[in-house]
Design an enzyme around this catalytic site. Structure first.
Site, mmCIF file in Angstrom:
data_model
loop_
_atom_site.group_PDB
_atom_site.id
_atom_site.type_symbol
_atom_site.label_atom_id
_atom_site.label_comp_id
_atom_site.label_asym_id
_atom_site.label_seq_id
_atom_site.Cartn_x
_atom_site.Cartn_y
_atom_site.Cartn_z
ATOM 1 N N GLU A 1 75.284 57.725 29.109
ATOM 2 C CA GLU A 1 73.935 57.214 29.307
ATOM 3 C C GLU A 1 73.534 56.221 28.221
ATOM 4 O OE1 GLU A 1 75.124 60.200 29.518
ATOM 5 O OE2 GLU A 1 74.226 61.499 28.029
ATOM 6 N N CYS B 1 77.300 61.499 27.399
ATOM 7 C CA CYS B 1 78.438 61.190 28.272
ATOM 8 C C CYS B 1 78.547 59.681 28.439
ATOM 9 C CB CYS B 1 78.263 61.842 29.633
ATOM 10 S SG CYS B 1 78.572 63.597 29.634
#
Lengths: 788, 206
Positions: A434, A432
């Protein structure tokens, strides 16, 4: 937009193929574990299992394909991983029958599970082991929805590749492994034997992937012998030549570079169902030398490069995410597996990383419009506006890609977490949002943490009002709290208590994987596993990070702002009275609820009253996690992202003081509560930038625009400046949904007409029609900004 | 903010929040109206406060105010957006009920004072889009000692629905938007006078 006939055909095939669950891998693995008699160390056993799978799995080359290889027997056949988590017959039925994101399970597969796979693996999978090892407190908190645990059904493996495969063949890796083996010191190093076994395992794994590619080369030659079309005969011969060369040797050209990566991708995702997002990372930089050299030598044209990339793109789209088991199978609704290709950013020497391949890849993204791979632009202050603007032209077409990251801040984040400056520059974002040092880090997302649920428990003195169970600490009767400080102090104690439970669990789970499920193939790809002679799961990587993702920051900010405003500043009601109202879920209290919604300072409006509370929550969460040691020589850090879990977390969390009704979704990422921001995007960005993103490993911010906003060229320029300003304020990430609510409602009513409608969910895009009704409603509710 | 009464401090509190966006996009504040020159003291104080913060300022004005107003503020204004409607005094009176004498006079003085000015000509069919007025306007502008730009603002019908919604009588409802061709003709005239024509820039809606 022109797409070749080949690409149109492959793309259509990929879009139309039905997702099926394949028992092939599970069957082969069961056969391997049954036949194996010789006593070998766990890493070698895993390497032999890997080799066995690659030797025996079905392979296929689709008509017209240039890049070859599928994870399952054919496209969209998703393999399973019974050694990790074994699907029950109920799981298979749920997957087969559910309305959204189903996996077809035919009777033969179900039968294989019933007769062969389940009897062998029942009680023996990693998942069984994990649940056996977890404490009662852990299980209670897990069941109450305080946190989730990724590793209960997916292996740690959250990492992204760097440039090494474009410089070294698998034979080179084997040479390095041999050198390390020859240097082992059996006299003074008590780990020498363990290292030897790990290195041998890596050696076997490298050989296995070479052999796997050779099987494709043979198949291509066989097919060329039976092929009538001269052009296809040449293509098949070329495929054979490519597969004979890579991954054994370093790639010599653009085609080989892509095919090499693809074999590696298959290897990593066949070895284990790594959570998640394995990707080539900074693809524009990796491919640049091959592109330039090909063009200079006259062996490559822009068109050929583009077509090869399109073939490569379709390969990602052919691989649905591994089918889940248990509750997750019922709740997790996506085929996306989060492979995120990064574009732009800076080069290892810190200079502007945008190049001609960056623009080529942006063309590919625009033309392919596929769910996978996910793509992002890494925006550095050194990158030209032209690059950002080119990306906004894709963003405005409304399929949620590419997402937009602050490359300079990511560098800061990585350096703060201990990376060298060069390793930080070679890193980026994945999954996502990170961050990690690509090719050199094991960074695992271990699960989401439900902050509003913990607050609810705080307001009930340690009891979960949903079940009446005592889960948390007794932090005192909240009706007696005399100040905001007392409220925050109690909340902090509860957060620390539950984080302790989660961390204890993670530290056990990390060891279970290190001991029982080493991953020699992935290990040989990540520095410094070879030189340390240690497995990726056992601290072999240069950097080792464990992330816990906080969820519901916006809901928390507004909940606390509401208490501060109504209880401690304006005395609208007493603390005890407020909690009683929450316990009734506002029944008959609609006027009061409207007051909470509309007459209370809210996060997302550049209002310091609410935003200060938000930063307090951020600090409490950060302090409870950041810097704790994990079991691999690294540390724990935080991210703030939800994927889709804010819906699940909301469904177990009662009414909150911000006026949120019980069991409805929480806020997502670091975004304000859905509909609570009403001062426009600049105010949202200012509010969100008040937390210190540099001390996280990623935050997720959603903004939604109607297409009209971005229609004109001037609108796009403004969007570029909006992005640049957010990044000047050290925001980490922003993504845009460009679609209007009317379209979304129409899609909800007539899904059949909107099958291709892709929206940004949270860190990834998905087909709107595949989302649950709740999630669809939530996306519609997210504030629509009409203009800025 | 629409329709609320604020102090300069309150206004600045709102404005200053957007400084990072201004810095990034080279944006700033536009004082428009109504007629900002009718709130002279407030405008001056706000402009001074903006300048103290290094914020770019634009004042959008009809020019219909006494010169001392402009004299007070022009050093703190980065750009004036200055309306020029009609050159003929009696026609100007007919449509706006005031003389254009002060408007033209102020424009000359502002130009002499070396203020940055973008003149905006609303192009309204049948009202001021005739060749006579265009030539007169262009000739007047060409004689100014200093001018940064000229913009045409062709009449559009976007406001009709708003009039309807508010139950107001729109006196212009019979007027149709200017044709593309006529806009180009007018532009050609302005070019002949060597005027710095701005296209698709500030304030241009269509």
């Amino acid at each position: 937009m022109i797409i070749t006939e080949r690409i149109e055909k492959l793309r259509q095939q990929s879009l139309e193929a039905e997702e099926t669950l394949s028992s092939e891998r599970a069957e082969l693995l069961t056969k391997f574990y049954k036949q194996e008699v010789e006593l070998v160390s766990p890493p070698v056993r895993r390497a032999l299992a890997f080799k066995y799978l690659l030797e025996h799995k079905k392979i296929s080359i689709q008509d017209a394909e240039l890049i070859v290889g599928e994870k399952g027997p054919s496209l969209k056949n998703a393999p399973t991983f019974p050694e990790l988590c074994c699907h029950s017959l109920d799981d298979l039925d749920v997957l087969n029958q559910r309305e959204k994101t189903s996996f077809k399970v035919d009777s033969k597969t179900r039968n294989n599970y019933e007769k062969i796979i389940i009897p062998f693996w029942k009680g023996k999978s990693m998942r069984d082991l994990i649940f056996k090892e977890m404490t009662e407190e852990w299980k209670a908190a897990y069941q109450a929805g305080i946190f989730t645990e990724f590793m209960e059904q997916r292996a740690p493996g959250h990492t992204v590749l760097d440039d090494k495969i474009y410089r070294k063949g698998m034979l080179d890796f084997q040479t390095e492994i041999d050198q390390q083996l020859s240097r082992l010191d059996y006299f003074t190093d008590p780990q020498a034997y363990d290292k030897q076994e790990e290195l041998r395992a890596m050696h076997i794994a490298a050989g296995a992937i070479i052999h796997f590619a050779h099987r494709y080369a043979e198949r291509a030659l066989e097919m060329s012998a039976n092929e009538k079309d001269d052009i296809r005969i040449n293509e098949l011969r070329k495929i054979a030549e490519v597969c004979n060369h890579v991954p054994a040797y370093a790639p010599r050209n653009f085609w080989e570079a892509l095919q090499y990566y693809w074999f590696v991708h298959l290897g990593v995702t066949i070895e284990l169902n790594t959570w998640d997002a394995f990707s080539p990372g900074r693809l524009d930089q990796h491919l640049l030398p091959f592109y330039r050299q090909g063009i200079n030598k006259g062996e490559l044209t822009h068109q050929i490069a583009e077509e090869l990339l399109q073939c490569f793109w379709i390969k990602f789209n052919n691989q649905p995410a591994p089918p889940k088991v248990g509750v997750t199978a019922e709740e997790s609704g996506t085929y996306t597996d989060f492979a995120q290709i990064n574009l732009g950013g800076v080069r290892p020497d810190g200079t502007d990383g945008v190049n001609e391949v960056t623009y080529l890849l942006l063309d590919v993204i625009e033309k392919m419009r596929l769910l996978q791979p996910s793509t992002s632009i890494q925006v550095s202050k050194k990158n030209p506006d032209r690059f950002v603007k080119r990306a906004t032209k894709i963003i405005k077409t409304g399929f949620g890609q590419p997402s937009v990251f602050n490359a300079d801040l990511i560098g800061q984040e990585l350096i703060r977490m201990g990376k060298s400056i060069v390793d930080a520059r070679c890193g980026g974002s994945s999954g996502c949002v990170e961050v990690g040092a690509f090719g050199k880090e094991n960074y695992n997302l271990t699960g989401y943490f439900n902050m509003p649920k913990v607050f609810e428990i705080t307001l009930h003195d340690g009891v979960d009002p949903r079940t009446g169970k005592k889960l948390g600490l007794a932090t005192g009767n909240p009706a007696e709290f005399k100040s905001m400080e007392e409220v925050l102090e109690a909340f902090e104690k509860q957060v620390n208590y539950f984080v302790d439970i989660k961390v204890r669990g993670n530290n056990v789970i990390e060891r279970l994987y290190a001991k029982y499920l080493p991953c020699p193939f992935l290990s040989l790809l990540i520095d410094d596993c070879i030189s340390k002679g240690m497995d990726y799961h056992n601290g072999g990587a240069r950097y080792n990070t464990t992330y816990i993702q906080g969820v519901g920051l916006g809901t928390m900010a507004d909940a606390l702002s509401s208490i501060k405003y109504h209880v401690f500043e304006n005395a609208t009601f007493s603390m005890g009275g407020f909690i009683d109202i929450l316990d009734t879920n506002f029944v008959g209290q609609d006027q009061l609820r409207q007051q909470l919604l509309n007459r209370t300072p809210k996060y997302g409006n550049d209002d310091d009253f609410a935003d200060e509370v938000m930063t307090r929550v951020f600090e409490i969460y950060y302090n409870s996690i950041d810097g704790r040691p994990n079991t691999k020589g690294g540390e724990y850090h935080i991210n703030l992202l939800p994927t889709t879990v804010h819906v699940y977390f909301g469904s177990v969390t009662g009414a909150t003081p911000d006026g949120r009704i019980a069991w409805t979704p929480l806020s997502e990422g670091v975004s304000p509560v859905q509909g609570a921001d009403h001062k426009g995007p600049t105010a949202v960005l200012r509010s969100v930038a008040k937390m210190d993103h540099a001390r996280t490993g990623g935050t997720l911010l959603n903004q939604k625009f109607t297409p009209q906003v971005l229609e004109s060229d001037e609108g796009l320029d403004k969007l570029v400046q909006l992005i640049r300003t957010y990044f000047r304020l050290d925001g980490h990430h922003i993504q845009f949904n460009v679609v209007d609510a009317i379209t979304l409602r129409l899609a909800q009513q007539h899904p059949e007409q909107y099958r291709s409608l892709i929206v940004r969910v949270a860190g990834y895009s998905d087909y709107f029609c595949d989302l649950s009704k709740t999630l669809q409603d939530e996306i519609i509710a997210r504030t629509e900004h009409e203009g800025y | 903010m629409v329709g609320s009464i604020v102090t300069v401090a309150q206004l600045m509190d709102e404005i200053e929040r957007d400084i990072p966006f201004f810095d990034q996009s080279r944006g700033g504040v536009t004082f428009t109206g109504g007629e900002p020159m009718f709130q002279r003291e407030f405008l001056l104080e706000s402009l001074l406060a903006c300048k103290e913060q290094g914020i770019h300022t634009i004042v959008d004005t009809s020019g219909y105010t006494s010169w001392d107003g402009f004299e007070q503020i022009h050093s703190y204004v980065d750009i004036f957006l200055y309306d020029l409607k009609l050159m003929d005094e009696s026609r100007h009176k007919q449509y706006t009920s005031v003389s254009n004498h002060m408007i033209l006079d102020n424009l000359k003085k502002l130009s002499s004072a070396k203020a940055s000015i973008i003149v905006r000509i609303p192009l309204i069919p049948g009202v001021n889009d005739d060749y006579e007025n265009i030539h007169q306007s262009a000739s007047f502008l060409a004689d100014l000692p200093h001018l940064d730009g000229v913009e045409l603002i062709p009449y559009h019908e976007i406001g009709l629905a708003k009039y309807q919604a508010l139950g107001m009588n729109n006196k212009l409802k019979e007027i149709k938007p200017v044709s593309r061709q006529h806009i180009e003709e007018v532009e050609q005239i302005l070019y002949k006078y060597h005027l710095p024509l701005y296209k698709d820039s500030i304030g241009r809606i269509l």
